[in-house]
Design an enzyme around this catalytic site. Structure first.
Site, PDB file in Angstrom:
ATOM      1  N   HIS A   1      -6.623  -7.082  -0.488  1.00  0.00           N
ATOM      2  CA  HIS A   1      -6.683  -5.629  -0.632  1.00  0.00           C
ATOM      3  C   HIS A   1      -5.870  -5.153  -1.807  1.00  0.00           C
ATOM      4  O   HIS A   1      -4.943  -5.986  -2.450  1.00  0.00           O
ATOM      5  CB  HIS A   1      -6.132  -4.607   0.402  1.00  0.00           C
ATOM      6  CG  HIS A   1      -6.688  -4.798   1.837  1.00  0.00           C
ATOM      7  ND1 HIS A   1      -6.061  -5.960   2.606  1.00  0.00           N
ATOM      8  CD2 HIS A   1      -7.936  -4.666   2.351  1.00  0.00           C
ATOM      9  CE1 HIS A   1      -7.162  -5.964   3.738  1.00  0.00           C
ATOM     10  NE2 HIS A   1      -8.225  -5.169   3.576  1.00  0.00           N
TER      11      HIS A   1
ATOM     12  N   HIS B   1       0.872  -1.388  -0.012  1.00  0.00           N
ATOM     13  CA  HIS B   1       0.160  -0.164   0.078  1.00  0.00           C
ATOM     14  C   HIS B   1       0.671   1.241   0.093  1.00  0.00           C
ATOM     15  O   HIS B   1       0.308   2.117  -0.357  1.00  0.00           O
ATOM     16  CB  HIS B   1      -1.052  -0.041   1.370  1.00  0.00           C
ATOM     17  CG  HIS B   1      -1.879  -1.064   1.279  1.00  0.00           C
ATOM     18  ND1 HIS B   1      -2.802  -1.286   0.276  1.00  0.00           N
ATOM     19  CD2 HIS B   1      -2.145  -1.958   2.026  1.00  0.00           C
ATOM     20  CE1 HIS B   1      -3.445  -2.321   0.441  1.00  0.00           C
ATOM     21  NE2 HIS B   1      -3.080  -2.944   1.587  1.00  0.00           N
TER      22      HIS B   1
ATOM     23  N   ASP C   1      -3.181 -10.401  -2.333  1.00  0.00           N
ATOM     24  CA  ASP C   1      -3.574  -9.867  -0.996  1.00  0.00           C
ATOM     25  C   ASP C   1      -5.146  -9.482  -1.537  1.00  0.00           C
ATOM     26  O   ASP C   1      -5.273  -8.944  -2.398  1.00  0.00           O
ATOM     27  CB  ASP C   1      -2.606  -8.799  -0.834  1.00  0.00           C
ATOM     28  CG  ASP C   1      -3.327  -8.285   0.518  1.00  0.00           C
ATOM     29  OD1 ASP C   1      -2.542  -8.404   1.612  1.00  0.00           O
ATOM     30  OD2 ASP C   1      -4.200  -7.428   1.052  1.00  0.00           O
TER      31      ASP C   1
ATOM     32  N   ASP D   1      -4.966 -12.487   3.456  1.00  0.00           N
ATOM     33  CA  ASP D   1      -6.203 -12.013   3.981  1.00  0.00           C
ATOM     34  C   ASP D   1      -7.584 -12.260   3.083  1.00  0.00           C
ATOM     35  O   ASP D   1      -8.485 -11.859   3.480  1.00  0.00           O
ATOM     36  CB  ASP D   1      -5.964 -10.642   4.608  1.00  0.00           C
ATOM     37  CG  ASP D   1      -5.703  -9.661   3.772  1.00  0.00           C
ATOM     38  OD1 ASP D   1      -5.189 -10.354   2.291  1.00  0.00           O
ATOM     39  OD2 ASP D   1      -5.047  -8.619   3.738  1.00  0.00           O
TER      40      ASP D   1
HETATM   41 ZN   LIG Z   1      -4.410  -6.981   2.481  1.00  0.00          ZN
END
Ligand SMILES: [Zn+2]
Length: 308
Positions: free
Chosen positions: A161, A122, A159, A243
């Site tokens: 996200h 991120h 992931d 996740d």
């Molecule tokens: Zn994540």
């Protein structure tokens, strides 16, 4: 040759406030789960600033250094914190992926996994966010391109996200293919299919909440794998977040541990076809401690099988 495992005790000194999902126990559980595996264990060095400068300007690096608290926590944004040990942890995390690229491209390990934190996908060019300070996967890609002289590197980010940071850092890098799947809608909100990079080298695969293993596999088979094979990367970097697991508390996808083994095995198969099996994988998210440990072990076991 054995699969490399890169980590450093400094990554356990990046402490977050009580109740924060990205916590020390994550890495402790992972290291425990990998304890009995026959891996080539490598101590992660500190990254050099030159490594970080391939993706971040000096002012971002200085900003991180300046914000290091002498005790307690420094809050960087809504959910990103630094403790006194965070700078060293972040430099070890970045150093791990750089060293892993050296090992794999230097023929010292067929593939490698970096058990590190803070995660990186991120972190944007000048913005630490989403638990991430430096863009580990992107700087590994740049190191492979600029230091080792590769012409094509792929980053695959599974992931849950969106890998907004990796996408940002490699947006105008035509030598890097970025493939990222993510639950949508979900924080940080980016990752639509029309985000394709300055040179059409970014592939976003949004997945609806509730997406399970069968739909995930179909999406990867239809979109990700053909792109990856056509691009013919000389190295595959994996942003391995766990996740998307059905037990994860931060998101709503329904992947099983077996799905993480499957995607790893498929990536190893493609790596075998196009780049002598060369894969560098780095830990991103995953917040249910048991699911994280189990899925990470499954991921590393597939890398080990491919290394034989
Ligand atoms: Zn994540």
């Amino acid at each position: 040759m054995k699969t490399g495992l890169l980590t450093h005790a400094d990554c356990l000194n990046h402490v977050t406030p009580e109740g924060h999902p990205e916590r020390v126990a994550r890495l402790e559980h992972i290291l425990h789960a990998l304890e009995d595996l026959d891996l080539q264990r490598v101590t992660a060095p500190l990254a050099a600033d030159d490594d970080l400068l391939r993706v971040h300007p000096q002012n971002h690096i200085s900003d991180i250094l300046d914000q290091r608290p002498s005790d307690g926590f420094k809050q960087i944004d809504g959910d990103t914190f630094m403790s006194p040990g965070s700078v060293d942890a972040a430099y070890r995390a970045a150093g791990a992926v750089v060293r892993a690229v050296d090992l794999v491209l230097g023929g010292e390990a067929p593939n490698a996994f970096c058990a590190i934190r803070p995660p990186g996908h991120h972190a944007e060019t000048e913005t630490a966010m989403g638990f991430c300070l430096f863009g580990n996967a992107a700087l590994a890609a740049k190191h492979a391109l600029d230091h080792h002289g590769l012409n094509r590197v792929a980053v695959v980010d599974f992931d849950v996200h969106h890998g907004n940071g990796t996408q940002d850092l490699l947006w105008d890098e035509k030598r890097a293919l970025v493939i990222t799947s993510q639950q949508m809608p979900l924080w940080p909100g980016s990752g639509r299919t029309d985000e394709t990079g300055a040179y059409e080298t970014v592939l976003n695969i949004p997945l609806a909440p509730g997406t399970g293993g069968a739909e995930m596999r179909a999406a990867y088979k239809a979109q990700a794998f053909p792109r990856l094979r056509a691009f013919k990367p000389e190295l595959i970097i994996v942003s391995a977040g766990f996740d998307a697991h059905q037990d994860d508390p931060l998101a709503n996808l329904n992947w099983s541990t077996g799905d993480f083994a499957w995607i790893t095995a498929e990536l190893c198969k493609i790596a075998d076809e196009v780049c002598d099996g060369r894969i560098v994988s780095t830990l991103e998210g995953g917040y249910d401690l048991n699911a994280l440990a189990e899925a990470t072990r499954a991921h590393v076991e597939e890398l080990m099988k491919a290394a034989q």
